[in-house]
Design a protein around this motif. Structure first.
Motif, PDB file in Angstrom:
ATOM      1  N   PRO A  45       0.522  -1.175  -0.127  1.00 41.82           N
ATOM      2  CA  PRO A  45      -0.017   0.065  -0.006  1.00 41.82           C
ATOM      3  C   PRO A  45       1.053   1.338  -0.074  1.00 41.82           C
ATOM      4  O   PRO A  45       1.833   1.550   0.375  1.00 41.82           O
ATOM      5  N   MET A  46       0.519   2.290  -0.678  1.00 37.08           N
ATOM      6  CA  MET A  46       1.440   3.817  -0.763  1.00 37.08           C
ATOM      7  C   MET A  46       0.596   4.428  -0.156  1.00 37.08           C
ATOM      8  O   MET A  46      -0.133   5.604  -0.249  1.00 37.08           O
ATOM      9  N   ASP A  47       0.586   4.206   1.232  1.00 38.46           N
ATOM     10  CA  ASP A  47       0.532   5.550   1.767  1.00 38.46           C
ATOM     11  C   ASP A  47       1.568   5.998   3.066  1.00 38.46           C
ATOM     12  O   ASP A  47       1.882   7.462   3.791  1.00 38.46           O
ATOM     13  N   ASP A  48       3.071   4.682   3.408  1.00 37.38           N
ATOM     14  CA  ASP A  48       3.861   6.013   4.015  1.00 37.38           C
ATOM     15  C   ASP A  48       5.351   5.373   3.505  1.00 37.38           C
ATOM     16  O   ASP A  48       5.978   4.607   3.314  1.00 37.38           O
ATOM     17  N   HIS A  49       5.950   6.262   2.707  1.00 38.43           N
ATOM     18  CA  HIS A  49       7.387   6.839   2.376  1.00 38.43           C
ATOM     19  C   HIS A  49       8.269   5.899   2.595  1.00 38.43           C
ATOM     20  O   HIS A  49       9.079   4.829   1.945  1.00 38.43           O
ATOM     21  N   LEU A  91      12.028  -7.150   1.338  1.00 35.84           N
ATOM     22  CA  LEU A  91      11.232  -7.974   0.365  1.00 35.84           C
ATOM     23  C   LEU A  91      13.096  -8.106  -1.314  1.00 35.84           C
ATOM     24  O   LEU A  91      12.049  -9.477  -1.403  1.00 35.84           O
ATOM     25  N   THR A  92      13.956  -7.256  -0.930  1.00 34.78           N
ATOM     26  CA  THR A  92      14.715  -8.137  -1.876  1.00 34.78           C
ATOM     27  C   THR A  92      15.299  -8.244  -1.067  1.00 34.78           C
ATOM     28  O   THR A  92      17.015  -8.205  -1.720  1.00 34.78           O
ATOM     29  N   GLY A  93      15.931  -8.705  -0.288  1.00 27.99           N
ATOM     30  CA  GLY A  93      17.316  -9.282   0.548  1.00 27.99           C
ATOM     31  C   GLY A  93      18.475  -7.707   0.768  1.00 27.99           C
ATOM     32  O   GLY A  93      18.567  -7.739   0.764  1.00 27.99           O
ATOM     33  N   GLY A  94      17.423  -6.441   0.597  1.00 24.14           N
ATOM     34  CA  GLY A  94      18.213  -4.848   0.984  1.00 24.14           C
ATOM     35  C   GLY A  94      18.757  -4.481  -0.408  1.00 24.14           C
ATOM     36  O   GLY A  94      19.658  -3.236  -0.065  1.00 24.14           O
ATOM     37  N   SER A  95      18.676  -5.250  -1.338  1.00 24.74           N
ATOM     38  CA  SER A  95      18.993  -5.096  -2.837  1.00 24.74           C
ATOM     39  C   SER A  95      18.629  -3.847  -3.248  1.00 24.74           C
ATOM     40  O   SER A  95      18.539  -3.279  -4.761  1.00 24.74           O
ATOM     41  N   LEU A  96      17.086  -3.421  -3.181  1.00 26.94           N
ATOM     42  CA  LEU A  96      16.423  -2.543  -4.229  1.00 26.94           C
ATOM     43  C   LEU A  96      16.286  -3.087  -5.147  1.00 26.94           C
ATOM     44  O   LEU A  96      15.927  -4.400  -5.377  1.00 26.94           O
ATOM     45  N   CYS A  97      15.392  -2.692  -5.913  1.00 27.51           N
ATOM     46  CA  CYS A  97      14.648  -2.718  -7.546  1.00 27.51           C
ATOM     47  C   CYS A  97      16.003  -2.779  -8.609  1.00 27.51           C
ATOM     48  O   CYS A  97      16.577  -1.674  -8.727  1.00 27.51           O
ATOM     49  N   ASP A  98      16.117  -3.909  -9.474  1.00 27.28           N
ATOM     50  CA  ASP A  98      16.781  -3.120 -10.696  1.00 27.28           C
ATOM     51  C   ASP A  98      16.349  -2.643 -11.973  1.00 27.28           C
ATOM     52  O   ASP A  98      16.410  -1.694 -12.245  1.00 27.28           O
ATOM     53  N   ARG A  99      14.577  -2.409 -11.790  1.00 28.09           N
ATOM     54  CA  ARG A  99      13.851  -1.278 -12.180  1.00 28.09           C
ATOM     55  C   ARG A  99      12.091  -0.745 -11.488  1.00 28.09           C
ATOM     56  O   ARG A  99      12.005  -1.524 -10.295  1.00 28.09           O
ATOM     57  N   VAL A 100      12.287   0.570 -12.018  1.00 29.01           N
ATOM     58  CA  VAL A 100      11.316   1.441 -11.513  1.00 29.01           C
ATOM     59  C   VAL A 100      10.910   1.990 -12.760  1.00 29.01           C
ATOM     60  O   VAL A 100      10.993   2.920 -13.417  1.00 29.01           O
ATOM     61  N   ILE A 101       9.047   1.550 -12.119  1.00 23.69           N
ATOM     62  CA  ILE A 101       8.176   2.605 -13.460  1.00 23.69           C
ATOM     63  C   ILE A 101       7.240   3.139 -12.632  1.00 23.69           C
ATOM     64  O   ILE A 101       6.214   2.791 -11.642  1.00 23.69           O
ATOM     65  N   GLU A 102       7.573   4.398 -12.936  1.00 22.93           N
ATOM     66  CA  GLU A 102       6.521   5.718 -12.365  1.00 22.93           C
ATOM     67  C   GLU A 102       5.256   5.582 -13.360  1.00 22.93           C
ATOM     68  O   GLU A 102       6.078   6.616 -14.430  1.00 22.93           O
ATOM     69  N   ALA A 103       4.590   5.323 -12.925  1.00 24.76           N
ATOM     70  CA  ALA A 103       2.442   5.546 -13.420  1.00 24.76           C
ATOM     71  C   ALA A 103       1.675   6.447 -13.059  1.00 24.76           C
ATOM     72  O   ALA A 103       0.561   6.190 -13.511  1.00 24.76           O
ATOM     73  N   VAL A 104       2.280   7.476 -12.177  1.00 17.71           N
ATOM     74  CA  VAL A 104       1.279   7.957 -11.378  1.00 17.71           C
ATOM     75  C   VAL A 104       1.402   9.499 -11.594  1.00 17.71           C
ATOM     76  O   VAL A 104       0.576  10.255 -12.220  1.00 17.71           O
ATOM     77  N   GLY A 105       2.395   9.978 -11.916  1.00 19.94           N
ATOM     78  CA  GLY A 105       1.840  11.224 -12.658  1.00 19.94           C
ATOM     79  C   GLY A 105       2.209  12.346 -11.900  1.00 19.94           C
ATOM     80  O   GLY A 105       2.297  13.078 -11.996  1.00 19.94           O
ATOM     81  N   LYS A 106       2.492  12.183 -10.162  1.00 23.91           N
ATOM     82  CA  LYS A 106       2.700  13.283  -8.899  1.00 23.91           C
ATOM     83  C   LYS A 106       4.476  13.397  -9.084  1.00 23.91           C
ATOM     84  O   LYS A 106       4.903  12.213  -8.084  1.00 23.91           O
ATOM     85  N   PRO A 162       5.299   9.853  -5.596  1.00 19.70           N
ATOM     86  CA  PRO A 162       5.079   8.431  -6.205  1.00 19.70           C
ATOM     87  C   PRO A 162       6.932   8.773  -6.694  1.00 19.70           C
ATOM     88  O   PRO A 162       7.734   8.124  -6.619  1.00 19.70           O
ATOM     89  N   LEU A 163       7.167   9.600  -7.575  1.00 18.70           N
ATOM     90  CA  LEU A 163       8.146   9.913  -8.582  1.00 18.70           C
ATOM     91  C   LEU A 163       9.258  10.359  -7.390  1.00 18.70           C
ATOM     92  O   LEU A 163      10.123   9.283  -7.436  1.00 18.70           O
ATOM     93  N   ASP A 164       9.310  10.615  -5.900  1.00 19.92           N
ATOM     94  CA  ASP A 164      10.473  10.656  -5.568  1.00 19.92           C
ATOM     95  C   ASP A 164      10.306   8.880  -4.724  1.00 19.92           C
ATOM     96  O   ASP A 164      11.969   8.803  -4.955  1.00 19.92           O
ATOM     97  N   LEU A 165       9.259   9.214  -4.253  1.00 22.26           N
ATOM     98  CA  LEU A 165       9.834   7.101  -4.247  1.00 22.26           C
ATOM     99  C   LEU A 165       9.855   6.193  -4.713  1.00 22.26           C
ATOM    100  O   LEU A 165      10.709   5.247  -4.869  1.00 22.26           O
ATOM    101  N   ALA A 166       9.482   6.788  -5.941  1.00 21.60           N
ATOM    102  CA  ALA A 166      10.721   6.139  -7.200  1.00 21.60           C
ATOM    103  C   ALA A 166      11.870   5.364  -7.517  1.00 21.60           C
ATOM    104  O   ALA A 166      13.089   4.658  -7.787  1.00 21.60           O
ATOM    105  N   ALA A 167      12.441   6.823  -6.557  1.00 22.62           N
ATOM    106  CA  ALA A 167      13.696   7.539  -7.283  1.00 22.62           C
ATOM    107  C   ALA A 167      14.787   6.295  -6.768  1.00 22.62           C
ATOM    108  O   ALA A 167      15.397   6.471  -6.084  1.00 22.62           O
TER     109      ALA A 167
END
Length: 132
Positions: A61-65, A75-90, A93-98
């Motif tokens: 759930p997108m509630d707390d940054h 979920l990634t064992g501390g390594s974070l994601c290989d790819r992130v797609i931001e599909a909101v436009g605000k 969420p853009l900061d979160l994606a970064a």
């Protein structure tokens, strides 16, 4: 679909998709069909249900940054994601994606994010992130 192609998603990658509306749902299906593990992040419970139906391995759930980033790390064992797609436009969420991707991760922006207002971008990007 241009945003999917630019993201260069491959089998075995972990991909976060921020915002599960029409575009985010389609991208979830495309990424899972490509063999990626998808972590879907969205505000609405029914959007997270849709993401699961489209093949998302995990939903957040997108509630707390900070809590979201903590969950992605867990979920990634501390390594974070290989790819992130931001599909909101605000901005939020853009900061979160970064911050959901590791140092070499590609972050792709939806067309809504890259719109301009009188020639100026309406969203800025966090330091240390790359985007396509």
């Amino acid at each position: 679909m241009n945003i999917f192609r630019r993201s260069e998603i491959k089998a075995g990658q972990t991909v976060a998709i921020v915002g599960i509306g029409f575009l985010g749902a389609i991208l979830t299906r495309l990424a899972t069909d490509a063999g990626a593990r998808v972590i879907a992040i969205s505000r609405r419970p029914f959007s997270l249900d849709l993401a699961r139906q489209m093949g998302a391995a995990e939903t957040i759930p997108m509630d707390d940054h900070h809590a979201i980033i903590g969950q992605v790390k867990a979920l990634t064992g501390g390594s974070l994601c290989d790819r992130v797609i931001e599909a909101v436009g605000k901005q939020w969420p853009l900061d979160l994606a970064a911050r959901a991707g590791h140092g070499n991760a590609a972050v792709s922006l939806s067309p809504a994010t890259t719109r301009t207002d009188r020639g100026r971008s309406t969203c800025g990007f966090g330091i240390g992130a790359a985007w396509t």
